[in-house]
Design a protein around this motif. Structure first.
Motif, PDB file in Angstrom:
ATOM      1  N   ALA B  93       0.845  -1.203   0.000  1.00 17.14           N
ATOM      2  CA  ALA B  93       0.000   0.000   0.000  1.00 17.14           C
ATOM      3  C   ALA B  93       0.872   1.242   0.000  1.00 17.14           C
ATOM      4  CB  ALA B  93      -0.920  -0.012   1.220  1.00 17.14           C
ATOM      5  N   LEU B  94       1.978   1.178   0.750  1.00 17.88           N
ATOM      6  CA  LEU B  94       2.891   2.323   0.831  1.00 17.88           C
ATOM      7  C   LEU B  94       3.441   2.656  -0.549  1.00 17.88           C
ATOM      8  CD1 LEU B  94       4.554   4.307   2.611  1.00 17.88           C
ATOM      9  CD2 LEU B  94       6.295   2.532   2.750  1.00 17.88           C
ATOM     10  N   VAL B  95       3.865   1.602  -1.261  1.00 17.67           N
ATOM     11  CA  VAL B  95       4.419   1.836  -2.598  1.00 17.67           C
ATOM     12  C   VAL B  95       3.358   2.455  -3.503  1.00 17.67           C
ATOM     13  CG1 VAL B  95       5.368   0.713  -4.652  1.00 17.67           C
ATOM     14  CG2 VAL B  95       6.145   0.019  -2.379  1.00 17.67           C
ATOM     15  N   THR B  96       2.142   1.903  -3.458  1.00 15.57           N
ATOM     16  CA  THR B  96       1.057   2.463  -4.276  1.00 15.57           C
ATOM     17  C   THR B  96       0.851   3.941  -3.963  1.00 15.57           C
ATOM     18  OG1 THR B  96       0.008   0.352  -3.768  1.00 15.57           O
ATOM     19  CG2 THR B  96      -1.253   1.913  -5.105  1.00 15.57           C
ATOM     20  N   ASP B  97       0.727   4.257  -2.649  1.00 20.24           N
ATOM     21  CA  ASP B  97       0.422   5.633  -2.259  1.00 20.24           C
ATOM     22  C   ASP B  97       1.553   6.586  -2.615  1.00 20.24           C
ATOM     23  OD1 ASP B  97      -2.051   5.029  -1.346  1.00 20.24           O
ATOM     24  OD2 ASP B  97      -1.465   4.841   0.762  1.00 20.24           O
ATOM     25  N   SER B 128      11.897   8.287  -0.666  1.00 20.06           N
ATOM     26  CA  SER B 128      11.296   6.977  -0.915  1.00 20.06           C
ATOM     27  C   SER B 128      10.315   7.030  -2.070  1.00 20.06           C
ATOM     28  CB  SER B 128      10.566   6.473   0.335  1.00 20.06           C
ATOM     29  OG  SER B 128      11.399   6.552   1.442  1.00 20.06           O
ATOM     30  N   ALA B 129       9.582   8.168  -2.186  1.00 14.93           N
ATOM     31  CA  ALA B 129       8.595   8.280  -3.263  1.00 14.93           C
ATOM     32  C   ALA B 129       9.288   8.210  -4.615  1.00 14.93           C
ATOM     33  CB  ALA B 129       7.822   9.591  -3.133  1.00 14.93           C
ATOM     34  N   ARG B 130      10.466   8.872  -4.678  1.00 19.14           N
ATOM     35  CA  ARG B 130      11.198   8.872  -5.941  1.00 19.14           C
ATOM     36  C   ARG B 130      11.637   7.454  -6.297  1.00 19.14           C
ATOM     37  NH1 ARG B 130      14.546  12.746  -4.571  1.00 19.14           N
ATOM     38  NH2 ARG B 130      16.221  11.306  -4.001  1.00 19.14           N
ATOM     39  N   LYS B 131      12.157   6.739  -5.269  1.00 20.15           N
ATOM     40  CA  LYS B 131      12.693   5.407  -5.554  1.00 20.15           C
ATOM     41  C   LYS B 131      11.599   4.356  -5.690  1.00 20.15           C
ATOM     42  CE  LYS B 131      17.128   6.447  -3.453  1.00 20.15           C
ATOM     43  NZ  LYS B 131      17.729   6.577  -2.131  1.00 20.15           N
ATOM     44  N   ALA B 132      10.526   4.530  -4.936  1.00 19.67           N
ATOM     45  CA  ALA B 132       9.454   3.527  -4.978  1.00 19.67           C
ATOM     46  C   ALA B 132       8.833   3.453  -6.368  1.00 19.67           C
ATOM     47  CB  ALA B 132       8.378   3.865  -3.941  1.00 19.67           C
ATOM     48  N   ALA B 133       8.859   4.586  -7.078  1.00 14.11           N
ATOM     49  CA  ALA B 133       8.270   4.607  -8.414  1.00 14.11           C
ATOM     50  C   ALA B 133       9.001   3.638  -9.337  1.00 14.11           C
ATOM     51  CB  ALA B 133       8.318   6.021  -8.978  1.00 14.11           C
ATOM     52  N   LYS B 134      10.270   3.337  -9.006  1.00 10.35           N
ATOM     53  CA  LYS B 134      11.050   2.481  -9.892  1.00 10.35           C
ATOM     54  C   LYS B 134      10.914   1.002  -9.550  1.00 10.35           C
ATOM     55  CE  LYS B 134      14.427   6.101 -10.751  1.00 10.35           C
ATOM     56  NZ  LYS B 134      15.151   6.854  -9.740  1.00 10.35           N
TER      57      LYS B 134
END
Lengths: 283, 420
Positions: B93-97, B128-134
């Motif tokens: 869920a964290l990655v999605t958000d 984290s938002a920048r990296k999670a997108a990848k």
């Protein structure tokens, strides 16, 4: 208060020292306002009396700060803004406030105390909170940074003064006069315009003056709501004092003192007039 | 209704309606008229003032960021106990958000919001938002902790869970120099970060001192004005009213001119050889400056109510006390002063309420030490942009002012206030 002939030494000493104390307090009140007037004519860009000024040498005085003020486009614009915003918000506040005061002073008015405290709340709430609240509100309706927004905000701040002064005038109003007029055949309209309005006019005008000076002198809300196009005199002074206080500010201050003397005179004349009308001629 | 009570012999108007009913009807009409006169203003003040002020203070408890921008995390965290790290579903869920938030460009709001509670969170979230997108596929738990080890910290998760509601008490807790620790207990902040309670205390103390000084200065001149013949006192009254009507900024400017180290008073003292050139007094840009300038500005608010009360005290009372053998001092203290209490009360509350909320003068002449709580609210509104904290501080300030206002209303009644 005159000292009696039979007063003893102690009483005399007390009497004169009391007079001295009072004089000092009055000086504390008035001197700071008067002192900027000669300083605004200083030829040097200093905020203190130069030796030339002290020796009353004409070379120590000049009108250069006034020239600078009247030549400055920014200041001229801010004067225009201040007057137009203040006049518009005075008209609004006086009209709405007088109507409300007429309603509030009727004996049939329901929830009077509650409504009264709502109407005067802009006077009670600390300005910074009002300013922040109005900033969010006027931004949300796209009126921040517009004349209309500033005028409406100043109207809200001026309204308590109108409501208080007009209800105070009406509280001493003799309603048998309106009944007398009605019984003599005057229509409610005629009663209002011929009897009521002339008698409450002094109250309305002094309320209007309060509303005017509230807006004319207001800076906290202006900081938050006014855009670069709406800079008023107080806002311009606020910026000037914070950055680099220039003697031009003293020239502006002197002009503002002159304006307040004018307002005070008008108010004093009104007070005398209304006292005369009520048969309370001062001795 | 009307007919039931209408009996023979009861008073009726010409058209047969019982007088009582007719009277009530006309009363109702009058009531409506009175209300209609007030209505436009009431609506205006409610919409453009009361509701905005309430909204502003409500920002002190509103907390939309996490709930709106990270809905999946909030939902999956609902049943989390907080004893160990959450399970895979939460990380997914964290990655999605985070990805959604980055795409919608609003993840920064969450980052800023959580950073208020725990410094460093801004970088944790945005990074984290920048990296999670990848990230291509799960399981995400390990990968997220690898991206930033903060995601392996139970404290971070309990913070997110705590701030996931639409309302929060954290700004209010912060305004009283406290914070919630990882265990969820409210504890005092480290000493160096405790500012607000002190500032509220200082604001109250300075307002109190200004009120006392105003009483001391106003009493003698109000007494003089009330006892002098009217023609003379009207003339002296101008000396009180002119400052009252003069622009606040003019009066503040003049104190800067007078008090600054190269200013009139210091020059005068040097000229009179009371102090030497190096010993110029620092009277401005500190608490002294604020107190002097604010006393000058607020003094008329004390003189005017005091004067109007003293005006109503007949001089015969004092004469009676004196003729009964009291010495002048006793007579003054026992007879005169008690009669002025309502005036002192009115003036004090007025001065006190006004000075608690003062902003302009302290900002211009207060330097660092002379700042009041309003200046802090302005700072959070304009500089730090932490509107939630500004709202919470504003709420506390408003409550304090309203308590004193209620007292004022009870003691004097606002409609009895006179101006000018």
């Amino acid at each position: 208060m005159a000292i009696p002939i039979y007063a003893g030494k102690l009483e005399r000493t007390w009497y004169y020292s009391y007079r001295v104390i009072c004089t000092l307090i009055f000086l504390f009140l008035i001197l700071p306002i008067l002192i900027i007037i000669p300083l605004s004519f200083n030829v040097q860009p200093y905020f203190t009396f130069t030796p030339e000024m002290m020796s009353l040498d004409p070379a120590g005085y000049s009108l250069r700060w006034y020239e600078e003020f009247f030549a400055s486009e920014v200041w001229m614009k801010s004067i225009k803004n201040s007057f137009s915003v203040a006049i518009a918000s005075t008209i609004l506040a006086t009209t709405l406030g007088t109507l409300a005061a007429l309603g509030l002073s009727r004996p049939e008015m329901p929830y009077r105390a509650l409504i009264m405290s709502i109407l005067i709340s802009p006077m009670i709430v600390p300005l910074i909170i009002s300013a922040a609240g109005m900033f969010f509100f006027y931004s949300s309706v796209n009126l921040a940074g517009s004349f209309l927004g500033l005028i409406l905000a100043h109207t809200a701040l001026g309204i308590p003064f109108v409501v208080i002064t007009v209800t105070a005038t009406l509280s001493g109003f003799d309603y048998s006069l309106t009944r007398a007029a009605a019984s003599l055949g005057a229509s409610p309209r005629t009663v209002f315009f011929k009897i009521m309005l002339p008698l409450v006019t002094p109250g309305v005008i002094s309320g209007a003056l309060f509303a005017f000076i509230t807006s004319f002198d207001e800076v906290v809300v202006a900081i938050f709501i006014a855009g670069p196009e709406q800079r008023t005199i107080p806002l311009q002074m606020w910026g000037g004092i914070r950055e680099q206080i220039s003697p031009t500010i003293l020239a502006v201050a002197t002009i503002l003192v002159a304006i307040s003397i004018m307002l005070l005179t008008v108010l004093e004349l009104l007070r005398r007039r209304s006292e005369k009308q009520r048969g309370l001629t001062p001795g | 209704m009307a007919n039931t009570y209408s009996k023979v012999g009861e008073m009726t108007t010409n058209d047969g309606v019982p007088l009582k009913v007719s009277l009530r009807r006309s009363q109702r009409k009058l009531k409506l008229w009175a209300f209609l006169l007030v209505a436009p203003l009431l609506v205006f003040i409610l919409v453009s003032f009361i509701i905005p002020v309430v909204n502003m203070t409500m920002r002190g408890v509103e907390n939309p960021q996490v709930a709106n921008i990270m809905p999946n995390v909030v939902e999956t965290l609902e049943n989390w106990q907080g004893t160990e790290l959450p399970d895979e579903a939460v990380y997914a869920a964290l990655v999605t958000d985070l990805t959604m938030g980055r795409k919608n460009k609003n993840i920064g709001k969450v980052a800023t919001r959580l950073n208020y509670e725990r410094s460093g969170m801004r970088r944790v979230i945005t990074g984290s938002a920048r990296k999670a997108a990848k990230l291509k596929e799960g399981p995400y738990k390990e990968q997220m902790i690898k991206i930033n080890k903060a995601w392996g910290d139970i404290g971070v998760w309990s913070l997110i869970k705590r701030e996931s509601g639409t309302f929060t008490s954290s700004y209010l807790i912060s305004s009283v120099d406290r914070k919630t620790n990882d265990a969820g207990e409210v504890v005092a902040k480290v000493e160096s970060k405790q500012i607000y309670v002190n500032l509220f205390g200082k604001t109250l103390l300075m307002s109190f001192s200004i009120t006392i000084i105003c009483i001391v200065l106003a009493f003698p001149i109000a007494y003089l004005l009330a006892t002098l013949p009217l023609a003379k006192s009207n003339l002296l009254m101008i000396l009180v009213l002119l400052p009252f009507w003069t622009s606040l900024l003019v009066r503040t400017t003049t104190w800067i001119v007078l008090l600054q180290s190269q200013g009139v008073i210091n020059d005068l003292l040097v000229w009179m050889h009371i102090i030497d050139e190096d010993g110029r007094l620092q009277m401005i840009y500190n608490q002294t400056g604020t107190i002097i300038a604010m006393t000058h500005i607020l003094l008329p608010f004390m003189v005017l109510p005091l004067y109007s009360v003293m005006k109503t005290i007949p001089p015969t009372y004092m004469r009676a006390a004196l003729s009964l053998g009291a010495n002048p001092v006793t007579a003054f203290i026992k007879v005169y002063i008690p009669m002025t209490v309502s005036g002192i009360g009115a003036g004090s509350l007025l001065v006190f309420i006004l000075s608690i909320g003062y902003y302009i003068t302290p900002a211009l002449v207060g330097g660092q030490s002379g700042l009041l709580i309003s200046n802090m609210i302005a700072y959070h509104m304009q500089n730090s942009l932490n509107w939630g904290l500004a709202g919470a501080l504003g709420f506390i300030l408003l409550v304090i002012v309203l308590i004193f206002y209620a007292l004022f209303n009870k003691v004097i009644g606002i409609d009895k206030m006179k101006m000018g």
